[in-house]
Design a protein around this motif. Structure first.
Motif, short mmCIF file in Angstrom:
data_model
loop_
_atom_site.label_atom_id
_atom_site.label_comp_id
_atom_site.label_asym_id
_atom_site.label_seq_id
_atom_site.Cartn_x
_atom_site.Cartn_y
_atom_site.Cartn_z
N SER A 224 2.87 1.59 -3.34
CA SER A 224 2.12 2.05 -4.51
C SER A 224 1.56 3.45 -4.30
O SER A 224 1.41 4.20 -5.26
N ARG A 225 1.26 3.80 -3.07
CA ARG A 225 0.76 5.15 -2.82
C ARG A 225 1.82 6.19 -3.18
O ARG A 225 1.54 7.14 -3.91
N SER A 226 3.05 5.96 -2.72
CA SER A 226 4.06 6.97 -3.06
C SER A 226 4.39 6.95 -4.55
O SER A 226 4.74 7.98 -5.12
N GLN B 50 0.82 -1.21 0.00
CA GLN B 50 0.00 0.00 0.00
C GLN B 50 0.85 1.25 0.00
O GLN B 50 0.64 2.17 -0.79
N LYS B 51 1.81 1.23 0.89
CA LYS B 51 2.68 2.39 1.03
C LYS B 51 3.52 2.60 -0.23
O LYS B 51 3.63 3.72 -0.73
N GLN C 295 -0.80 -6.63 -8.48
CA GLN C 295 -1.39 -6.93 -7.17
C GLN C 295 -1.80 -8.38 -7.17
O GLN C 295 -2.02 -8.95 -8.24
N GLN D 177 2.10 6.36 -6.91
CA GLN D 177 0.99 7.05 -7.58
C GLN D 177 1.11 8.56 -7.47
O GLN D 177 0.79 9.29 -8.40
N SER D 178 1.59 9.00 -6.34
CA SER D 178 1.73 10.45 -6.19
C SER D 178 3.01 10.94 -6.89
O SER D 178 3.38 12.09 -6.77
#
Ligand SMILES: Nc1nc2c(ncn2[C@@H]2O[C@H](COP(=O)(O)OP(=O)(O)O)[C@@H](O)[C@H]2O)c(=O)[nH]1
Ligand SMILES: [Mg+2]
Length: 389
Positions: A153-155, A150-151, A196, A157-158
């Motif tokens: 892919s979140r960074s 999660q962490k 995923q 994506q941003s």
């Protein structure tokens, strides 16, 4: 120094292989979990020493055979579902991260069940064991990535952080390089940001096979039926009898025979000193070696280092006319290097300072200066000229 790990289920003969290859003492016994922690030792690849061809007398080899050291790890037995903590769980996998390559030992005789228990030879199909280690390792990597996914892919994506960098960081310490990650991404065929579940598992699978070359070897070939030998050779399994190699090394140490590890055969020193049991045992080993071109132990290490890991042996010298070091020792050192390495890489391997102060190199055989970018060949003898001493 490169490191090879011996991995596989309990009872397949890892410690016997390790002991034969290192002649160190690892516990050898017939039940799971004898080895509760990895054993570290030094084994050798076998190369042809250049001394003979140059008519030199060399102290570093054994009759023209040069043994070059590699680290060996006898990894504790791995059972299915180890990635979930079964057996000794992640401890095994943690040992594997230290390895450049993995020798996966399988009991070819079918005398070890899927949990690593000793059973009647032939009652378990060893072909079923081949995929298991790769799967456990892939699932282990997956477990680590999933925790951070999660962490990561979140960074990504941003757009603050490339996802490959995030993956590399999560897997730091596993001996996985960033270009392994991009290669695995290409092999998966799905961009990492879109991975995923299933696709992430596929990625992990590719990552493991790319970053940890693996050789599957069928041990206990001395107890393996012809039918199983046929099945396993069709699957490209390389056969080994670690117990035979151990017996030969012990016999050679006791001066009963002349044998250099990796020889296709051996000679008996004094027939009359052998007991009938010893004679029969050695005759069985001789027949096995004729059939399989040796016991397979040395052949496995050589195949791994020169084949899978694509390495060469290079000999640095200080005096290019006498092929010696400063103390007059002929061909004192032998270095294992990746194919494609240059004299400058060699300089760094000799010493960081020698590498930093690198000026030029001399091919000692040809007495010719070679360029910094020159690609070294197996058996090259090289003098390095550096500002550092
Ligand atoms: N017949 C035969 N037995 C072997 C061979 N290598 C190992 N063994 C036996 O298999 C059993 C388990 O060996 P070990 O090396 O302790 O296995 P590990 O649990 O994988 O480390 C021991 O009884 C060994 O003597 C081999 O090449 N042939
Ligand atoms: Mg063991």
């Amino acid at each position: 120094m490169i490191t090879l790990a011996l991995a596989g289920k309990p009872n397949c003969g890892k410690s016997t292989f390790f002991k034969a290859a290192t002649m160190a003492h690892a516990e050898i016994a017939n039940y799971p979990f004898t080895t509760i922690d990895a054993n570290f030792g030094v084994g050798y690849v076998r190369a042809v020493c250049p001394c003979r061809g140059l008519d030199l007398t060399c102290q570093a080899c054994s009759g023209g055979i040069r043994y070059v050291a590699v680290n060996l790890i006898d990894v504790a037995g791995l059972v299915p579902e180890a990635h979930k903590g079964k057996g000794l769980g992640n401890q095994f996998l943690d040992h594997l991260r230290q390895a450049d390559a993995i020798i996966h030992v399988i009991d070819a005789s079918g005398g070890t069940d899927s949990e690593g228990n000793s059973v009647e030879p032939g009652s378990h199909d060893p072909l079923g064991d081949i995929q298991f280690l790769e799967y456990e390792m892939a699932m282990w990597v997956y477990g680590i990535l999933e925790k951070h996914w999660q962490k990561i892919s979140r960074s990504a994506q941003s757009k603050t952080y490339p996802i490959e960098k995030g993956v590399a960081e999560a897997l730091a310490g596993l001996g996985i390089r960033e270009h392994d990650i991009t290669a695995a991404e290409t092999a998966t065929g799905v961009p990492l940001v879109k991975c995923q579940g299933e696709t992430l598992v596929t990625f992990c699978h590719h990552l493991i096979t790319i970053s940890k070359p693996m050789l599957h070897i069928g041990n206990k070939v001395d107890e393996t039926s012809d039918a199983l030998i046929k099945r396993l050779s069709d699957a490209d399994i390389h056969f080994v009898s670690a117990a035979s190699e151990l017996a030969l090394r012990n016999a050679a140490a006791g001066q009963l025979i002349t044998y250099h590890p990796g020889d296709p055969s051996f000679t008996i020193a004094k027939e009359e000193t052998l007991s009938p049991g010893q004679k029969a045992g050695l005759a069985r080993i001789k027949a096995l070696m004729e059939r399989f071109d040796g016991t397979g132990v040395q052949q496995t290490i050589n195949k791994m280092v020169f084949g899978e890991l694509d390495m060469i042996v290079v000999y640095p010298v200080e005096d290019e006319n006498h092929f010696t070091d400063g103390k007059g020792r002929v061909l004192p050192d032998a270095f294992l290097m990746k194919k494609g390495s240059t004299p400058h890489d060699l300089a760094f391997q000799v010493h960081t300072d020698i590498g930093k102060g690198f000026l030029y190199a001399i091919d000692a055989r040809k007495k010719m200066r070679i360029r910094e970018s020159h690609v070294l060949a197996d058996g090259d003898i090289i003098k390095i000229v550096s500002t550092a001493k």
